[in-house]
Enzyme design. Structure first.
Site, PDB file in Angstrom:
ATOM      1  N   MET A 180     -19.624   1.191 -32.139  1.00  0.00           N
ATOM      2  CA  MET A 180     -18.416   1.786 -31.966  1.00  0.00           C
ATOM      3  C   MET A 180     -17.900   2.792 -32.698  1.00  0.00           C
ATOM      4  O   MET A 180     -17.284   3.939 -32.392  1.00  0.00           O
ATOM      5  CB  MET A 180     -17.331   0.637 -31.860  1.00  0.00           C
ATOM      6  CG  MET A 180     -17.749  -0.399 -30.747  1.00  0.00           C
ATOM      7  SD  MET A 180     -17.328   0.356 -28.908  1.00  0.00           S
ATOM      8  CE  MET A 180     -15.633   0.655 -28.999  1.00  0.00           C
ATOM      9  N   SER A 184     -10.382   0.747 -26.338  1.00  0.00           N
ATOM     10  CA  SER A 184     -11.316  -0.071 -25.103  1.00  0.00           C
ATOM     11  C   SER A 184     -12.217   1.158 -24.426  1.00  0.00           C
ATOM     12  O   SER A 184     -11.642   2.045 -24.367  1.00  0.00           O
ATOM     13  CB  SER A 184     -10.303  -0.496 -24.328  1.00  0.00           C
ATOM     14  OG  SER A 184     -11.118  -1.383 -23.039  1.00  0.00           O
ATOM     15  N   GLY A 185     -13.139   0.684 -24.179  1.00  0.00           N
ATOM     16  CA  GLY A 185     -14.156   1.523 -23.408  1.00  0.00           C
ATOM     17  C   GLY A 185     -15.658   1.173 -23.720  1.00  0.00           C
ATOM     18  O   GLY A 185     -16.459   1.644 -23.187  1.00  0.00           O
ATOM     19  N   LYS A 223      -4.193  -4.729 -26.547  1.00  0.00           N
ATOM     20  CA  LYS A 223      -5.477  -4.640 -26.415  1.00  0.00           C
ATOM     21  C   LYS A 223      -6.034  -6.126 -26.147  1.00  0.00           C
ATOM     22  O   LYS A 223      -6.941  -6.144 -25.632  1.00  0.00           O
ATOM     23  CB  LYS A 223      -6.177  -4.273 -27.617  1.00  0.00           C
ATOM     24  CG  LYS A 223      -7.770  -4.225 -27.881  1.00  0.00           C
ATOM     25  CD  LYS A 223      -8.426  -3.747 -26.687  1.00  0.00           C
ATOM     26  CE  LYS A 223     -10.034  -3.350 -26.834  1.00  0.00           C
ATOM     27  NZ  LYS A 223     -10.765  -4.572 -26.758  1.00  0.00           N
ATOM     28  N   HIS A 275      -5.411  -6.965 -22.536  1.00  0.00           N
ATOM     29  CA  HIS A 275      -6.258  -6.174 -22.011  1.00  0.00           C
ATOM     30  C   HIS A 275      -7.639  -6.941 -21.826  1.00  0.00           C
ATOM     31  O   HIS A 275      -8.188  -7.123 -20.915  1.00  0.00           O
ATOM     32  CB  HIS A 275      -6.853  -4.913 -22.770  1.00  0.00           C
ATOM     33  CG  HIS A 275      -7.862  -4.239 -22.117  1.00  0.00           C
ATOM     34  ND1 HIS A 275      -9.183  -4.723 -22.607  1.00  0.00           N
ATOM     35  CD2 HIS A 275      -8.202  -3.200 -21.266  1.00  0.00           C
ATOM     36  CE1 HIS A 275     -10.123  -3.755 -21.881  1.00  0.00           C
ATOM     37  NE2 HIS A 275      -9.633  -2.859 -21.134  1.00  0.00           N
ATOM     38  N   ASN A 276      -7.936  -7.313 -22.948  1.00  0.00           N
ATOM     39  CA  ASN A 276      -9.252  -8.305 -22.999  1.00  0.00           C
ATOM     40  C   ASN A 276      -9.131  -9.588 -21.997  1.00  0.00           C
ATOM     41  O   ASN A 276     -10.184 -10.072 -21.479  1.00  0.00           O
ATOM     42  CB  ASN A 276      -9.666  -8.795 -24.532  1.00  0.00           C
ATOM     43  CG  ASN A 276     -10.350  -7.358 -25.026  1.00  0.00           C
ATOM     44  OD1 ASN A 276     -10.001  -6.268 -24.672  1.00  0.00           O
ATOM     45  ND2 ASN A 276     -11.256  -7.646 -25.579  1.00  0.00           N
ATOM     46  N   GLU A 282      -9.423  -8.566 -18.713  1.00  0.00           N
ATOM     47  CA  GLU A 282     -10.783  -8.142 -18.628  1.00  0.00           C
ATOM     48  C   GLU A 282     -11.737  -9.205 -18.254  1.00  0.00           C
ATOM     49  O   GLU A 282     -12.754  -9.371 -17.478  1.00  0.00           O
ATOM     50  CB  GLU A 282     -11.320  -7.831 -19.889  1.00  0.00           C
ATOM     51  CG  GLU A 282     -12.652  -7.366 -19.947  1.00  0.00           C
ATOM     52  CD  GLU A 282     -13.041  -6.602 -21.433  1.00  0.00           C
ATOM     53  OE1 GLU A 282     -12.504  -5.803 -21.987  1.00  0.00           O
ATOM     54  OE2 GLU A 282     -14.093  -7.375 -22.135  1.00  0.00           O
TER      55      GLU A 282
END
Ligand code: 6PG
Length: 469
Positions: free
Chosen positions: A14, A128-129, A182, A185-186, A189
């Site tokens: 990353m 993220s991505g 985040k 978000h996870n 996900e």
């Protein structure tokens, strides 16, 4: 030689991708990695971006290569490694130098670091991505003092993903707000991935579809309301052929899900917040169960295998698609509900519409439905997403399909914990007279905990309980 505008520590997958993205967007960047050979390999592979990159071999060299007031991105593993890196850097930095933790830190750690770093500006940003996102445009969720965000916003917005030219990079709030968003978000996900895996299981074990057929189905869904990165890649995963054996790749992958722990943090935090996120919790549990392969083999030996074929004509693919649409809405409603709860709890005023907007491109959960969610949240950010007119109509249209799929999964031994929990959440959220009165009666029976009466609203009441009544 002019000094770099920003620095980056940690040239793992990353970090390296992010550094190239920063250079690619016209910013001079100095980089350092604990292992010098990694730095050298990174620089040698930078190609025509090399002129914008200053590789360094010591922390002091890195710091001296950056123009003051400095900004340095940390891309090191979450946890102690971040604290160690800050400690190593601190003696080399000036009072206005800014550290930016862009890893998957636990937001409680970021809260602490932001508070500890009174004399050292600190930002925690959720990125993220995956590798592709980091290289060509991630979704960025910023946390920390707004003034610190503003110092680097021109870089973060430049390198972020764009949705219709709008950067998917936004300041969320103070301290750990960015890392908290985040984490949610996870969590979403995890649930999104789990629901897709459950539908995959129903198609594979219930309908007997082969991988090629499932790849085509996912590809078709990706052209409809379920359009999303996760549906797109699930189709590619289903259709991939192992170059080594020529077999379908998916059939050669062990069915035990890894987890670095981000979804688990979300589930733990939700309990602290009393924020109901059953689909996300079900997804974390499903990952835990998937790792118990020996136990599951024993279960199959003792009880016989669970999955049974569904008779032809009972379940069509469109019903599965509709069930996923309903499950997805309910899962996102839970996630945004948790964000809303945390916003109040931590005094962050998290911008729910902007969060949906930031997730429209670059991040793992990016999807066309997020545009509609942003619109709905702009109209009313305090109401549960499932009650927004656009989504309540979609739920009315698709709830029967969700119910049918969950019912068939139950009667045919096809595990669907996330979809099932989404349906239970939906039904609970539309039952004005639930069953917790029984729980209150039980609690009062054994613990005299008291209850509220429905007739006169009096509280702390007790029942006429007697064991041998
Ligand atoms: C992202 C991903 C990423 C994730 C890793 C591992 O937004 O780019 O969420 O940050 O943490 O892919 O995730 P798990 O090991 O927890 O599945």
């Amino acid at each position: 030689m002019s000094k770099a505008e920003i620095g980056l520590i940690g040239l793992g997958t990353m970090g390296a991708a992010l550094a190239l993205n920063i250079a690619d967007n016209g910013f001079d960047i100095a980089v350092w990695n604990r292992t010098t050979s990694t730095t050298k390999k990174f620089f040698d592979g930078a190609g025509d971006l090399a002129p914008r990159i200053t590789p360094t071999e010591t922390l002091r060299e890195l710091v001296e290569a950056i123009a003051e007031p400095r900004a340095i991105i940390l891309m090191v593993p979450a946890g102690q490694a971040v604290d160690d890196q800050i400690k190593a850097l601190r003696p080399l930095l000036g009072p206005n130098d800014l550290l930016i933790d862009a890893g998957n830190a636990n937001f409680h750690d970021t809260n602490r670091r932001a508070r500890e770093a009174d004399d050292l500006p600190f930002l925690g940003i959720g990125v993220s991505g995956g590798e592709e996102g980091a290289r060509f445009g991630p979704s960025i969720m910023g946390g920390g003092k707004r003034e610190y965000w503003d110092r680097v916003a021109h870089i973060l917005t430049a390198i972020s993903a764009k949705h219709n030219e709008t950067p998917c990079a936004t300041w969320m709030g103070e301290e750990g707000a960015g890392h908290f968003v985040k984490a949610v978000h996870n969590g979403i996900e995890y649930a999104d991935m789990q629901m897709i895996a459950e539908v995959y299981g129903i198609m594979r074990d219930g309908l007997g579809h082969d991988n090629a057929a499932m790849a085509e189905i996912f590809a078709r869904w990706d052209r409809g309301p379920l359009q999303s990165y996760l549906i797109e890649i699930s189709g590619k995963v289903a259709g991939a052929v192992d170059p080594k054996t020529g077999q379908p790749m998916l059939d050669l992958i062990v069915d035990a899900a890894g987890q670095k722990g981000t979804g688990r943090w979300t589930a733990i935090e939700a309990q602290h917040l009393a924020a109901p996120i059953p689909a996300i919790e079900a997804a974390v549990v499903a990952r835990n169960l998937s790792s118990q392969r020996d136990m599951r083999q024993l279960g199959e030996d003792v009880f016989g295998t669970a999955p049974q074929l569904i008779a032809d004509g009972v379940l069509d693919i469109e019903t599965l698609e509709k069930a996923l649409i309903a499950g997805k809405i309910l899962c996102y409603a839970q996630g945004f509900g948790m964000i809303s709860k945390a916003s109040d709890e931590f005094g962050w005023s998290l911008p729910l519409p902007d969060i949906a907007k930031v997730w429209r491109a670059g991040c793992i959960i990016r999807s066309s439905m997020l545009d509609d969610m942003a619109t709905a949240l702009e109209a009313n950010a305090t109401q549960n997403l499932m009650f927004a007119p656009f989504f309540s109509e979609l739920l009315k249209e698709n709830q029967t399909a969700l119910r049918q799929v969950v019912s068939l999964s139950a009667t045919h031994g096809l595990p669907a914990p996330a979809l099932s929990s989404a349906l239970a959440y939906f039904d609970t959220m539309r039952t004005s007279r639930g069953t917790a009165n029984m729980i209150q009666g039980q609690r009062d029976f054994f613990g005299a905990h008291g209850f509220e009466r429905t007739d006169d609203g009096s509280s702390d009441q007790h029942g006429p309980w007697a064991m041998n009544a």
